[in-house]
Design an enzyme around this catalytic site. Sequence first.
Site, mmCIF file in Angstrom:
data_model
loop_
_atom_site.group_PDB
_atom_site.id
_atom_site.type_symbol
_atom_site.label_atom_id
_atom_site.label_comp_id
_atom_site.label_asym_id
_atom_site.label_seq_id
_atom_site.Cartn_x
_atom_site.Cartn_y
_atom_site.Cartn_z
ATOM 1 N N SER A 183 0.847 -1.188 0.000
ATOM 2 C CA SER A 183 0.000 0.000 0.000
ATOM 3 C C SER A 183 0.890 1.249 0.000
ATOM 4 O O SER A 183 1.715 1.421 -0.901
ATOM 5 C CB SER A 183 -0.949 -0.033 1.195
ATOM 6 N N ASP A 229 -9.245 -4.750 -5.313
ATOM 7 C CA ASP A 229 -8.740 -3.717 -4.408
ATOM 8 C C ASP A 229 -9.421 -2.379 -4.704
ATOM 9 O O ASP A 229 -9.316 -1.843 -5.807
ATOM 10 C CB ASP A 229 -7.224 -3.581 -4.583
ATOM 11 N N HIS A 283 -7.672 -5.370 -0.697
ATOM 12 C CA HIS A 283 -6.508 -4.674 -0.141
ATOM 13 C C HIS A 283 -5.883 -5.507 0.970
ATOM 14 O O HIS A 283 -5.761 -5.074 2.109
ATOM 15 C CB HIS A 283 -6.937 -3.296 0.375
#
Length: 433
Positions: A298, A383, A412
């Site tokens: 991320s 995601d 995610h």
Amino acid sequence: MKKRVSFVIVLFSCVTLLSAQVSINKTYVNIRMVPNHADWVYKPGENPELSISVEKSTEAIPNVTVSYELGPEMLSPDKTGTLTLKNGTGVLKMGTMKKPGFRTCKATVSVDGVNYTNWVTVGFSPDEIKPTVPYPADFMTFWNDQKSKSGRLPLDVNMVLLPEKCTSAVNVYQISYNYASHGARFYGILCIPKAEGKYPAILHVPGAGVRSYGGAIEDAERGFITLQVGIHGIPVNLSGQVYNNLRSGILRDYNIINLDNKEAYYYNKVYMGCKRGVDVICSLPQFDGEHLATYGGSQGGALSIVVASLDSRVKCAIAFYPALSDMTGYLHGRTGGWPHMLKDSENSIHNTPEKLETIGYYDVVNFARNLKVPVFFSCGFNDRVCPPTSTFSVYNSITSPKELMVVPETAHWAYPDQRVRAFDFILKQFNMK
């Protein structure tokens, strides 16, 4: 090294989060949607079909009606409707795309008075997605200047042993070091194997948020020096309430602070602080002087690429679904990357010449263009924090050796298998496997 892409679906119930932004919650009722291509990838012009069932404890429920929305990922739907599953299953055509990108089906159903929602995103020639963010003509000049300013400062490393965290094989320290003028410091957890010798190293860079860190002790027990850093210039072993107060107070929306000034944007100090983490590792007498990797998911995936691009001492990078990637996508009729500051592009307060200029200097796509080292990528198609359009904008911009592991059904988060592949990638690059 040969470029390799593998699209796999891994069926494990255990998941490992690489970012604290999202947690995984299973529900009693599940809307199961399975695309008719095993890899969830289509060519523009193809019309994917979804097999849909609504399951309770893995048993399909008959005679339920599913409401659906179809459209480009993260954007307004271009088609809505309902589908009744008379025998417990049904088929829905998703519609097509004329050019490379991703398309989503969001489905909702009411069972016993409770609403349940799920979504599936499929790709259309994702390996042909091109970024939208401009590349500033003085991009490298700007960042070489930032590195020069930061590099002139003494590191002034401070290490404090944390006996309660040490293991029989590893010493664990809270560490801080200087990275900018006026005494600004970065904090992190440093783990060093106790046995005498020289060791490879991994710089762990964090996902978004404000929190404590425990250090990558397990990797250190496998024979690596590890440095896990925070990005906010505060100790990383305080009480949870301290971080809660900062998260809801002065550090709220930190990702847009000073976005109108490329010299003062919040991520300037973040990029430089993480880059100086390499300086810290290279200053350690236990470091072997050669084998150093960056690792993150991320926001951490973004920082892993940024540091590897800015510092030639990094020999390989691991990036799971990087944030801060092709953020200008929304200005071109498609989704952009986290933190989605341009999502409502026409009305966004961030759609100004000054802020768009800054974005060009900080977007991960532009760092990816300059990568010279091998990179391992991993992501999923579902995601909605760091959407796959933005991830592939980065991946497709890399010209150095690269490897991609796509697990389409993940959002995610990542399966343990993805972490194993990532670590194996490091071992392979360092000739340790």
